[in-house]
Design an enzyme around this catalytic site. Structure first.
Site, PDB file in Angstrom:
ATOM      1  N   CYS B 101       4.024  16.536  18.782  1.00 18.98           N
ATOM      2  CA  CYS B 101       4.328  16.639  20.206  1.00 18.98           C
ATOM      3  C   CYS B 101       3.095  17.175  20.915  1.00 18.98           C
ATOM      4  CB  CYS B 101       5.538  17.533  20.439  1.00 18.98           C
ATOM      5  SG  CYS B 101       5.287  19.213  19.862  1.00 18.98           S
ATOM      6  N   CYS B 104       1.333  20.349  19.768  1.00 17.87           N
ATOM      7  CA  CYS B 104       0.391  20.284  18.659  1.00 17.87           C
ATOM      8  C   CYS B 104      -1.016  20.007  19.179  1.00 17.87           C
ATOM      9  CB  CYS B 104       0.796  19.182  17.693  1.00 17.87           C
ATOM     10  SG  CYS B 104       2.239  19.569  16.735  1.00 17.87           S
ATOM     11  N   ASP B 507      16.673  -6.085   4.240  1.00 22.76           N
ATOM     12  CA  ASP B 507      16.211  -5.602   2.956  1.00 22.76           C
ATOM     13  C   ASP B 507      17.201  -4.485   2.598  1.00 22.76           C
ATOM     14  OD1 ASP B 507      14.546  -4.885   0.807  1.00 22.76           O
ATOM     15  OD2 ASP B 507      13.689  -3.308   2.019  1.00 22.76           O
ATOM     16  N   ASP B 685      11.418  -2.439   5.243  1.00 22.11           N
ATOM     17  CA  ASP B 685      10.584  -1.247   5.337  1.00 22.11           C
ATOM     18  C   ASP B 685       9.415  -1.269   4.372  1.00 22.11           C
ATOM     19  OD1 ASP B 685      11.948  -0.791   2.950  1.00 22.11           O
ATOM     20  OD2 ASP B 685      11.607   1.353   3.153  1.00 22.11           O
ATOM     21  N   ASP B 689       7.849  -6.236   1.942  1.00 23.61           N
ATOM     22  CA  ASP B 689       8.496  -6.985   3.014  1.00 23.61           C
ATOM     23  C   ASP B 689       7.495  -7.503   4.039  1.00 23.61           C
ATOM     24  OD1 ASP B 689      11.044  -6.682   2.027  1.00 23.61           O
ATOM     25  OD2 ASP B 689      11.308  -4.738   2.976  1.00 23.61           O
TER      26      ASP B 689
END
Lengths: 58, 795
Positions: B101, B104, B507, B685, B689
């Protein structure tokens, strides 16, 4: 109508100044990150504690 | 809040280990999961940056207690390749994955500013990039980066520094163009207004010319600086003999500009500077809006740099280890991979046995045991024990690179929908140009002095501004709405294709199921009760970092484990309250034949058996129901075995479920469906894939999946919530409806405006205004997409 001779160039000069300011700001990276600097204002003033000693960076 | 603090680390929010580290901050002891986090928090407090904890919206990243070896960052080769000289030192841009965020970025900025030797620093939370300028004479780069990694922000090399600089420069250039266009176009309009408001033509000719000359002055930068992308685009288009929107935009802008300039010099009756300037500004705004949405989306998933490590640990002939840049690694070198690290290049294992997680490459959800001489692939992760490899393939020869190429090939084969839009645009532009020419010729015969003006009006009024705004404006609005729901459209045109989807291919591992297994059943033997067995297992697994540990993460127990030992590929052993326990495969833990489950025992006797199962994502069933409600057909294609796939298909009621699918098989399935005229969306993912993600009409990747998969995907789900898939499809369909409305409006407007302009009823000024209003209607209609989706968002 001779006032136009002064006012119109003046508006053009103002335009040039504002464009110049904008160019400066962009070149300085003022628009690169619009989120982080907004947090600075949320920061409290440092409390009156001994940690104030290393507060030199601000 | 306070209750959470007791159970989670003050800095990173992770679950506390049985013996947390307590450090007093502001006179109050705070718990930390490890010394790394504690040191970071202490440093932040001592530097008076404690506001970070108040400002942040997400917990920080866990800080490794042991400082990473950053020595390689000081290497001459690396510095020469990745830094640029600045006043008083060098500058480098590094990527980091810990920034979550704006707080940071704020913390990194402040922390680096205080590091001696650092000249300038800038962190950007959106792109995850940190720019550091430092003075090599005063500090080494590794020391500066050490400061960063001490705070939990591990540095990675960003891509090509020249490309990095180019990105920033491009962004600023666009901003400058828009700013100049906005400011100057406003002024041009104001100056033009003077002549419009002169209804009775009372203005004297010198005054009128004064206004015109200044308008010319103000309008010039808009046309030639801000409008340069259009002129360039038109020029490139013409060189390729292609009539795009740019040709019409640049053509009418330049025509209006030069005709006005001639009229200014010669004292003609009309000038059209306002039309030219407004034209450029509005189109630039639309184009910028679309670009911005796309850039934010792609920056967040630009994580390919992390798929492979930048630095590798090489073992020298004398046995000493050195950290070298990946580019210095050669075939035949011996590389050492620490636990949890990614393998830098393809190689063969030198150790007798080691575990590698190949989920990214093969879709296999469990770590694979490799024996001496087995091939190990770049990009896979080493588990449980460190490994030594002899490098056999580097750079483009690795399996990872081959998969990357497969992705690129699939991308090149993608049906070029964009070209279709271009072709329609070209026909439209050609038609308008011909019509303008015909009108010009026609008016030459009737009323020669108005011929140019009428033709120009026609060009301006019919400019496909609304048409060309209709799509980007709606897409930008939809992108914004999607991003707020945690869906990032990475590629332009993804939404359009998503709206037409008829079939979805899922998947299994990591998509419909969670990445880590869940505990399904516990059986206890020999007087052991189930809760106790779970507690013991949880205590043993807690610090092992094994994927199975996550299954026990829910067990709240603080048993102290002594002399914990990991036995690669078998399980782990440890002493709890004076008793030796073993947890793992049956032969290892209980002295029985292996049945694939996890056993708790003392090496000879069995005390409990844990049945593990891949955990279905909580919202998988709801998601499939929602997808069917949208009229979609769902397919399941998994790399896993038939049993697991069938069970999953039965639970979720999927008719078409296929097991043991290699990437090639999945791609074939997609092509088969496409051949039947279906529009296929792929949800996946893994790196495996990636080719099929690229080959499908539209693809969605899970945000926690492989970076390469995200690269190949059209949309990325930032959090693993499957419900976002039907939400995205619904939004895409609404977007398509809005785009159609916009098109209808644009066409309707042109049907009215074109004949009027051809009849000479519209002056160029009115034409520009009509065009602007038409664009405004289209934009406002597109913005409805944001508002409506927000209403929907409320429960």
């Amino acid at each position: 109508m001779t006032i136009l001779l002064m006012l119109i160039p003046l508006s053009v000069v103002l335009l040039a100044v504002s464009i110049g300011a904008f160019v400066w700001a962009v070149r300085k990276g003022q628009f690169d990150d619009l989120d982080t600097p907004a947090l600075d204002i949320l920061r409290d003033d440092p409390p009156a504690t001994p940690t104030e000693a290393d507060d030199d960076a601000r | 809040m306070d209750q959470r603090v007791v159970h989670s680390c003050y800095h990173c929010g992770a679950r506390l280990p049985p013996s947390p580290v307590f450090v007093a901050l502001d006179g109050r002891p705070q718990p930390f999961c490890c010394h790394g986090c504690a040191t970071a928090a202490q440093w932040i407090r001592d530097a008076d940056l404690g506001d970070y904890y108040r400002l942040r919206s997400d917990p920080g990243a866990r800080v490794d207690a042991e400082a990473a070896d950053l020595g390689a960052w000081d290497g001459k080769e690396l510095l020469a390749e990745h830094t640029v000289p600045v006043d008083g030192g060098c500058e480098i841009t590094v990527l980091t994955d810990g920034m979550r965020c704006a707080a940071c970025a704020w913390l990194v900025d402040r922390a680096l500013e205080r590091t001696p030797g650092v000249l300038d620093a800038g962190a950007n939370a959106v792109t995850g990039r940190i720019r550091i300028a430092w003075d090599p004479a005063r500090t080494r780069l590794s020391a500066v980066l050490g400061q960063l990694s001490m705070l939990g922000y591990r540095p990675y090399l960003a891509g090509d520094p020249a490309a990095e600089r180019q990105r920033v420069a491009d962004r600023r250039q666009w901003l400058l163009r828009l700013g100049v266009a906005g400011l100057a176009a406003m002024q041009t309009m104001m100056l033009s207004e003077a002549s419009y408001l002169d209804f009775g033509h009372h203005m004297s000719v010198p005054t009128r010319d004064l206004f015109r000359w200044f308008t010319l002055l103000v309008c010039t930068p808009v046309v030639f600086y801000s409008g340069w992308p259009f002129i360039e685009g038109a020029w490139n288009g013409l060189k390729r003999r292609h009539l795009g929107m740019d040709v019409l935009v640049a053509g009418s802008t330049l025509l209006a500009y030069f005709a006005s300039a001639v009229a200014t010099v010669r004292g003609g009756p009309h000038v059209w500077f306002d039309a030219a300037a407004m034209f450029v500004f509005l189109l630039l705004l639309a184009r910028l809006l679309e670009q911005r949405a796309r850039r934010i989306a792609s920056a967040q998933v630009d994580t390919l740099a992390r798929a492979r490590p930048v630095l590798a640990v090489r073992e020298r002939a004398d046995g000493a280890r050195e950290s070298v840049p990946l580019s210095a690694l050669r075939v035949g070198d011996i590389a050492c991979v620490a636990v949890g690290e990614a393998v830098p290049a393809d190689g063969e294992l030198l150790d007798p046995q080691a575990l590698f997680e190949e989920a990214l490459l093969t879709g296999e959800s469990h770590p694979v045991t490799k024996r001496s001489g087995d091939p190990v692939y770049a990009g896979t992760h080493c588990r449980e024990t460190p490994a030594r490899l002899r490098i056999t393939g580097i750079g483009t020869a690795t399996r990872l690179s081959q998969l990357t190429r497969l992705v690129e090939q699939a991308q090149a084969q993608r049906p070029p929908l964009a070209q279709l839009a271009d072709r329609i645009g070209a026909v439209f532009v050609g038609g308008v140009l011909l019509a303008a020419l015909a009108v010009y010729q026609g008016w030459r015969l009737v009323e020669p002095e108005r011929a140019f003006e009428v033709a120009l009006s026609l060009l301006v009024v019919s400019c496909p501004c609304a048409l060309s705004l209709a799509v980007p404006a709606a897409l930008a609005a939809a992108s914004g709405a999607l991003a707020r729901r945690g869906i990032l459209p990475v590629r332009a045109g993804a939404l359009d294709r998503l709206a037409r989807v008829t079939d979805l291919v899922f998947d299994k591992t990591g998509t419909l199921t969670r990445v880590h297994p869940v505990l399904e059943a516990v059986e206890a033997f020999d007087g052991m009760d189930e809760a106790r067995a779970c507690a013991l297992a949880a205590a043993l697994e807690r610090d092992s970092g094994h994927p199975i540990a996550a299954a026990f993460a829910g067990e709240e127990e603080h048993l102290a484990v002594e002399s914990l030992q990991l036995v690669a590929g078998q399980g782990l052993a440890g002493r709890i309250e004076g008793v030796d326990w073993r947890l793992g495969l049956a032969p290892f833990a209980a002295g029985r034949a292996d049945d694939g489950q996890v056993w708790l025992g003392d090496g000879t006797r069995a005390f409990a058996r844990f049945t593990m199962r891949e955990g279905l994502r909580a919202d998988a069933a709801d998601t499939l129901r929602a997808l069917r409600a949208l009229g979609l057909t769902v397919h399941l294609a998994s790399g896993d075995g038939a049993a697991a796939v069938e069970r999953m298909a039965a639970i979720l009621g999927i008719d078409d479920a296929r097991a043991r699918q290699r990437p090639e098989d999945k791609l074939a399935l997609v092509h088969e469906l496409q051949a039947r005229g279906r529009t296929v969306a792929m949800v996946g993912d893994g790196l495996n894939d990636a080719p099929v993600l690229a080959g499908a009409d539209v693809s969605l990747a899970m945000g926690e999946g492989a970076a390469l998969a995200q690269r190949a995907a059209d949309l990325v789900l930032t959090a693993p919530e499957l419900m976002r898939v039907p939400a995205a499809i619904a939004l895409a369909r609404r977007t398509r409806r809005i785009i159609r409305e916009n098109f209808a409006w644009a066409v309707g407007y042109n049907l009215i405006a074109l004949p009027l302009a051809a009849m000479g009823r519209v002056t160029p000024g009115w034409a520009a205004l009509g065009m602007a209003l038409s664009s405004l209607v289209v934009t406002l209609n597109a913005l409805r997409l944001m508002r409506r989706s927000r209403e929907e968002h409320r429960p």
